[in-house]
Design an enzyme around this catalytic site. Structure first.
Site: not given
Length: 355
Positions: A254, A66, A69, A175
């Site tokens: 994340e 992404h 990110e 991410h």
């Protein structure tokens, strides 16, 4: 190298080339593919014999599929520098570089990151140049080859080819937008065969990061770990693709609630995470591993390795040529293992104690 800035695209490419030039005995730069924009998806191979295939686990860190990110973009670049710069001086680093075939892909979606030109990451977008979310574009174990209804994107094809050309035993896909270790499955409500192992290694990652960061970091869901489906189900994700289709243990990290943190804060995220990044890489050397060979000739075999009464949903692994080496990560317990190969009678070894 200052690690408190986001590079231009050209500076990124220059830095990647620099790693190989500065450390020719440890590092090779690989061009995984070139996008229609001309931007390239790059990976560094870092190991003590970067032109050879040894009987070692192949390990992958990849970030920023992404494109907005970007904490992991800088942290994986810094990790490459840390491994190369501290080889032969820090024992832990030397052990990893000597024993693991390490691959680092800092930027998996350069078109999304440099959406507004190669000079800035500001204005970066989640999607690729075709406005497709790459992390919904992979073949899915439950929902088939095109779960998002789109053709495979150039980035997807490049990564599928990359995965097929290698035998990654472990990886992490970095991410941003939350702070949690997300482990398989994303597409299925049932747990993975190795759920206990996933809980262990994800807790190790999160607990270590929490120990070296302010209160409140990497503690989503209370502990900083979650089963993917329990959070929210997705189809076509890279994590499930690698686990199901390539028998690679990949989780989704994340790493920051803010997708594009202030550049001045990036060194903080490094300090919170670098020990965890090293620990997770080190887990690739644990578990069950060995060689599968012909008992008469000693010839290495591409054999399937099954844990009886345990494996499901493609959780078996393979021994790979040219060495016949395999790596199977498991929680503690007593296991029975069957080795099978075309033209051979399967062999089961019982009572293997994984302490």
């Amino acid at each position: 190298q200052a690690w408190n800035t986001y590079p231009t695209y050209q500076a990124y490419e220059t830095l990647m080339v620099h790693f190989q030039q500065q450390y020719p005995s440890l590092c090779r730069l690989h061009v995984l593919g070139t996008l229609p924009s001309g931007r390239r998806i790059l990976a560094l191979r870092i190991t003590d014999h970067p032109d050879s295939l040894e009987a070692e686990p192949e390990f992958l860190y990849t970030s920023s599929m992404h494109g907005d990110e970007l904490t992991g973009y800088i942290l994986t670049l810094r990790l490459a520098d840390y491994l190369l710069d501290n080889y032969d001086s820090l024992p832990e680093v030397t052990r990893l570089v000597d024993s693991v075939d390490i691959w680092i892909n800092p930027l998996a979606n350069p078109d999304g990151t440099y959406r507004f030109g190669n000079q800035t990451v500001y204005g970066a977008t989640r999607y690729n140049a075709n406005y497709v979310d790459i992390n919904r574009n992979f073949p899915d174990a439950e929902d088939g080859p095109h779960p998002d209804g789109n053709a495979w994107q150039p980035e997807t094809q490049i990564f599928m080819n990359f995965a097929a050309a290698h035998h990654f035993s472990m990886s992490a896909n970095i991410h941003g937008g939350a702070e949690v270790c997300n482990y398989p499955w994303d597409t299925w409500s049932r747990f993975a065969a190795d759920n206990a192992w996933w809980v262990y290694v994800c807790n190790q990652y999160a607990d270590t990061a929490q120990s070296f960061s302010p209160a409140g970091y990497l503690d989503d869901f209370g502990t900083g770990i979650t089963n993917g489906y329990a959070w929210y189900s997705i189809s076509g994700g890279r994590q499930d693709y690698m686990n199901f289709f390539h028998q690679c243990r990949e989780f989704t990290l994340e790493i920051s609630n803010t997708k594009l943190p202030l550049a001045s804060t990036l060194p903080n995220y490094w300090n919170y995470n670098y020990r965890s990044l090293l620990n997770y890489m080190g887990q690739s050397l644990n578990g069950l591993h060995g060689m599968v060979t012909d008992s008469l000739t000693g010839e290495a075999l591409r054999a399937r390795v099954d844990i009886i009464g345990h494996d499901l949903d493609s959780s078996h692994v393979y021994a790979h040529l040219p060495h016949g080496d395999y790596f199977r990560y498991l929680g503690t317990g007593i296991y029975n293992i069957t080795f099978s190969a075309a033209g051979y009678i399967p062999r089961t070894i019982s009572g293997i104690d994984r302490k």
